[in-house]
Design an enzyme around this catalytic site. Structure first.
Site, short mmCIF file in Angstrom:
data_model
loop_
_atom_site.label_atom_id
_atom_site.label_comp_id
_atom_site.label_asym_id
_atom_site.label_seq_id
_atom_site.Cartn_x
_atom_site.Cartn_y
_atom_site.Cartn_z
N LYS A 195 -6.88 -8.39 -8.57
CA LYS A 195 -6.76 -7.42 -9.67
C LYS A 195 -5.34 -6.86 -9.65
O LYS A 195 -5.00 -6.00 -8.86
CB LYS A 195 -7.78 -6.30 -9.45
CG LYS A 195 -8.28 -5.62 -10.73
CD LYS A 195 -7.22 -4.91 -11.52
CE LYS A 195 -6.97 -3.50 -11.04
NZ LYS A 195 -5.86 -2.85 -11.77
N GLY A 247 -1.43 0.30 -2.44
CA GLY A 247 -1.26 1.30 -3.48
C GLY A 247 -1.23 2.69 -2.88
O GLY A 247 -0.81 2.86 -1.73
N SER A 248 -1.72 3.66 -3.63
CA SER A 248 -1.61 5.05 -3.18
C SER A 248 -2.64 5.36 -2.10
O SER A 248 -3.72 4.76 -2.06
CB SER A 248 -1.81 5.99 -4.37
OG SER A 248 -3.09 5.79 -4.94
N THR A 249 -2.33 6.31 -1.25
CA THR A 249 -3.26 6.73 -0.20
C THR A 249 -4.53 7.32 -0.82
O THR A 249 -5.63 7.10 -0.33
CB THR A 249 -2.54 7.74 0.73
OG1 THR A 249 -1.49 7.02 1.38
CG2 THR A 249 -3.47 8.31 1.79
N GLU A 250 -4.34 7.99 -1.96
CA GLU A 250 -5.47 8.60 -2.67
C GLU A 250 -6.50 7.52 -3.08
O GLU A 250 -7.69 7.64 -2.81
CB GLU A 250 -4.86 9.27 -3.91
CG GLU A 250 -5.74 10.05 -4.77
CD GLU A 250 -5.00 10.35 -6.10
OE1 GLU A 250 -3.77 10.14 -6.20
OE2 GLU A 250 -5.69 10.79 -7.01
N GLY A 252 -6.59 4.50 -1.84
CA GLY A 252 -7.01 3.88 -0.58
C GLY A 252 -8.28 4.52 -0.04
O GLY A 252 -9.19 3.84 0.42
N GLU A 269 -2.69 -1.05 2.60
CA GLU A 269 -1.24 -0.82 2.76
C GLU A 269 -0.91 0.32 1.81
O GLU A 269 -0.93 0.13 0.60
CB GLU A 269 -0.52 -2.12 2.41
CG GLU A 269 0.78 -2.29 3.16
CD GLU A 269 1.91 -1.72 2.38
OE1 GLU A 269 2.20 -0.51 2.57
OE2 GLU A 269 2.50 -2.46 1.59
N CYS A 303 6.99 1.50 -0.80
CA CYS A 303 6.20 2.29 0.15
C CYS A 303 7.02 2.59 1.40
O CYS A 303 6.81 3.61 2.05
CB CYS A 303 4.92 1.57 0.49
SG CYS A 303 5.17 -0.15 0.87
N GLU A 400 5.08 11.76 -0.90
CA GLU A 400 5.75 10.54 -1.36
C GLU A 400 6.13 10.72 -2.83
O GLU A 400 5.28 10.95 -3.68
CB GLU A 400 4.80 9.35 -1.21
CG GLU A 400 5.41 8.05 -1.63
CD GLU A 400 4.49 6.86 -1.37
OE1 GLU A 400 3.31 6.91 -1.75
OE2 GLU A 400 4.97 5.87 -0.79
P1 NAP Z 1 -2.74 3.30 -7.56
O1 NAP Z 1 -3.58 4.06 -8.54
O2 NAP Z 1 -3.03 3.42 -6.12
O3 NAP Z 1 -2.85 1.78 -8.03
C1 NAP Z 1 -2.85 0.64 -7.21
C2 NAP Z 1 -3.91 -0.35 -7.67
O4 NAP Z 1 -5.23 0.20 -7.49
C3 NAP Z 1 -3.84 -0.69 -9.15
O5 NAP Z 1 -4.18 -2.07 -9.32
C4 NAP Z 1 -4.88 0.23 -9.73
O6 NAP Z 1 -5.34 -0.11 -10.99
C5 NAP Z 1 -5.96 0.14 -8.70
N1 NAP Z 1 -6.92 1.23 -8.76
C6 NAP Z 1 -6.79 2.46 -9.32
N2 NAP Z 1 -7.91 3.19 -9.12
C7 NAP Z 1 -8.76 2.42 -8.42
C8 NAP Z 1 -10.07 2.62 -7.88
N3 NAP Z 1 -10.72 3.76 -8.03
N4 NAP Z 1 -10.63 1.61 -7.17
C9 NAP Z 1 -9.97 0.45 -6.99
N5 NAP Z 1 -8.75 0.20 -7.49
C10 NAP Z 1 -8.14 1.17 -8.19
O7 NAP Z 1 -1.23 3.62 -7.78
P2 NAP Z 1 -0.58 4.28 -9.09
O8 NAP Z 1 -1.48 5.28 -9.71
O9 NAP Z 1 -0.16 3.20 -9.97
O10 NAP Z 1 0.69 5.00 -8.45
C11 NAP Z 1 0.54 6.34 -7.97
C12 NAP Z 1 1.28 6.53 -6.67
O11 NAP Z 1 0.80 5.63 -5.68
C13 NAP Z 1 2.77 6.26 -6.70
O12 NAP Z 1 3.50 7.30 -7.22
C14 NAP Z 1 3.04 6.02 -5.25
O13 NAP Z 1 3.17 7.23 -4.57
C15 NAP Z 1 1.82 5.30 -4.78
N6 NAP Z 1 2.01 3.83 -4.77
C16 NAP Z 1 2.20 3.22 -3.58
C17 NAP Z 1 2.43 1.85 -3.55
C18 NAP Z 1 2.65 1.12 -2.27
O14 NAP Z 1 3.25 0.04 -2.29
N7 NAP Z 1 2.17 1.60 -1.14
C19 NAP Z 1 2.48 1.12 -4.73
C20 NAP Z 1 2.24 1.77 -5.93
C21 NAP Z 1 2.01 3.12 -5.94
P3 NAP Z 1 -4.53 0.56 -12.22
O15 NAP Z 1 -3.32 -0.26 -12.32
O16 NAP Z 1 -5.39 0.49 -13.39
O17 NAP Z 1 -4.23 2.00 -11.83
#
Ligand code: NAP
Ligand code: MG
Length: 496
Positions: A195, A247-250, A252, A269, A303, A400
């Site tokens: 995904k 992705g985000s810790t939240e 995660g 990660e 990250c 972050e």
């Molecule tokens: P995110 O919400 O954590 O998105 C990462 C992935 O998870 C996307 O494919 C997202 O789909 C999916 N996702 C969202 N909600 C989900 C759920 N409840 N269950 C399963 N999968 C889900 O990240 P973001 O909102 O795009 O970015 C927010 C913050 O996350 C950034 O500002 C940054 O601090 C952090 N981040 C960290 C990394 C890293 O490499 N560690 C990468 C990106 C972001 P959608 O695309 O539809 O949201």
């Protein structure tokens, strides 16, 4: 279409196609028939539409992955699996210019960077993992069971693939994150439902075409573009054996909760707030550009970004002066322009988020010595930003930001420094700049981080494990460790 005039004909042709879901080797519309727009963050233009997959599509994809896992993929030899992964690496190389431009249009990053880093690294992980397919092996054991005296046993372990894997990836390195996830899973013999992030689905879809062209059997890799609800279904699905998330810790945390239903395996990660430490004996000709690269590479959307900069008192002014000059000289622009050094952030949401952090730093009393403003033009541009006079309790120091914003602090005493550097809920990476290698190793061993870079930063290699301590994640990407996380160990014991 703004900058689109400078785009390769192969990229235009890809953008003009209809972008469906890859399920069981077939490109199919979403069950609900819906699509969503894909935007170029350099100007806000819609560049194409992709299928808007949801739970029903995830369910079909998981079923296809299960059938492929039990069927064709389980019958293919390790050597043939390796050959297919190698072939995919070659196809990525052969289409590198197109992939680099596509990544730039979708994510905003400079195409010169995606061509030099994202795309070759993606090819490399498939090549590296192709080698592992034939090296996955178990062990034999001497057996001396105390309660069956006189009986002799022969015992050994085998390594077997975990099964059907759900992989959820973010938007910061769309192709590379897909490659880091897919390559070890396929090397281990797993099948996958991937995904991609809603903001950046395109390079994964192009990779899906290359996966089919390489001859990887139908159903081994399924790709469902969609929003968080599709990811949530994948994490929760009872027939998925493992979920791997970046992705985000939240989110995660939500993945962990969703995975609890069938206790599927989980690797994560997540975020970081990595300390980058410059000692007074550092080679400043290396450390100053190194510290700028640590935070400004990929617009700080990394990250592992070196977002907390700790500088020894004696060299503080010189370092701040040096990285301020670099920050002010960075050429912002459309990623498709070869002169661009930094593109836009990925979305309006991220721009607003990063700017609100800058505002919070200002209000808390930090001094902005470079940048600090969004650009007054279309596209999601923010200036490379340096904040000084920050204190450990500030939100900009603790959280972050995921943008080109570094917070700088002075230190004098190494013990104080270590305490402050480790004072974070994250533990992904750290940088150490010094000419004293003994000190470097000592500091490295006391930093609670999954990677430490000494006199360098942002060095990633397919062989080198990458991942986090503390709330930066579970498990590792890349290297042998990544393959092991897609394997189960079976113990076999036989009465001789
Ligand atoms: P995110 O919400 O954590 O998105 C990462 C992935 O998870 C996307 O494919 C997202 O789909 C999916 N996702 C969202 N909600 C989900 C759920 N409840 N269950 C399963 N999968 C889900 O990240 P973001 O909102 O795009 O970015 C927010 C913050 O996350 C950034 O500002 C940054 O601090 C952090 N981040 C960290 C990394 C890293 O490499 N560690 C990468 C990106 C972001 P959608 O695309 O539809 O949201
Ligand atoms: Mg999101």
């Amino acid at each position: 279409m703004g900058s689109i005039g400078t785009v390769h004909s192969t990229v235009r042709s890809f953008l003009s196609q209809s972008h469906q879901l890859l399920i069981n080797g077939q490109w199919q519309p979403a069950a609900g028939g819906k699509t969503f727009d894909v935007e170029n963050p350099a100007n806000g233009d819609t560049i194409t539409q992709v299928a808007h997959g949801g739970a029903a599509d995830i369910d079909r994809a998981v079923q296809a992955a299960r059938e492929a896992f039990e069927g064709p993929w389980s019958k293919i030899s390790a050597s043939e699996r390796g050959r297919l992964l190698w072939k995919l690496a070659e196809l990525i190389d052969r289409n590198a210019d197109e992939l680099a431009q596509l990544e730039s249009l979708d994510n905003g990053k400079p195409m010169t960077v995606s061509r030099a880093a994202d795309v070759p690294l993606a090819a490399d992980i498939f090549r590296y993992m192709a080698g592992w397919t034939t090296k996955i092996s178990g062990k034999t054991f001497p057996i001396s069971v105390p309660y069956t005296p006189g009986s002799e046993y022969f015992a050994y372990t085998t390594k077997e693939p975990v099964g059907v894997v759900g992989q959820i990836i973010p938007w910061n390195f769309p192709l590379l994150m897909a490659a880091w996830k897919l390559a070890p899973a396929l090397a281990a013999g797993c099948t996958v439902v991937l995904k991609p992030a809603e903001q950046t689905p395109l390079s994964a879809l192009r990779l899906g075409q290359l996966i089919m062209e390489a001859g990887i059997p139908a159903g081994v890799v399924n790709i469902v573009t969609g929003y968080g609800d599709a990811g949530a279904r994948l994490a929760q699905h009872p027939d998925v054996d493992k979920v791997a998330f970046t992705g985000s810790t939240e989110v995660g945390r939500l993945i962990v909760a969703a995975a609890a239903g069938n206790l599927k395996k989980v690797t994560l990660e997540l975020g970081g707030k990595s300390p980058n430490i410059i000692f007074d004996d550092a080679d400043l000709d290396l450390a100053i550009p190194g510290a700028a690269n640590a935070i400004f590479f990929n617009h700080g959307q990394c990250c592992a970004a070196g977002s907390r900069l700790y500088i020894h008192d004696k060299v503080y002014d010189k370092v701040i002066d040096g990285i301020t000059k670099i920050a002010k000289s960075i050429q912002l622009g459309d990623g498709i322009d070869p002169k661009t050094q930094m593109g836009p952030l990925v979305s309006r949401e991220q721009l607003d988020r990063v700017c609100s952090y800058i505002e919070s730093g200002r209000k808390a009393g930090a001094k902005i010595v470079a940048g600090g403003e969004r650009l007054a033009q279309s596209g999601y541009f923010v200036q490379p930003t340096i904040m000084t006079e920050t204190t450990p309790d500030m939100q900009v120091v603790r959280e972050e930001i995921f943008g080109p914003v570094v917070v700088a602090m002075r230190f004098h005493d190494a013990e104080d420094l270590l305490r402050i550097a480790n004072d974070s809920e994250y533990g992904l990476a750290a940088g150490i700049w010094t000419r004293d290698l003994k000190k470097a190793h000592q500091v490295s061993s006391r930093l609670r981080a999954g990677t430490t870079w000494i006199n360098c930063y942002n060095i990633f290699d397919a062989a080198l494990p990458f991942g986090g301590y503390k709330q930066s994640g579970w498990g590792r990407e890349m290297g042998e460790e990544a393959v092991n996380l897609y394997l189960e160990t079976k113990s076999v014991c036989l009465l001789k």
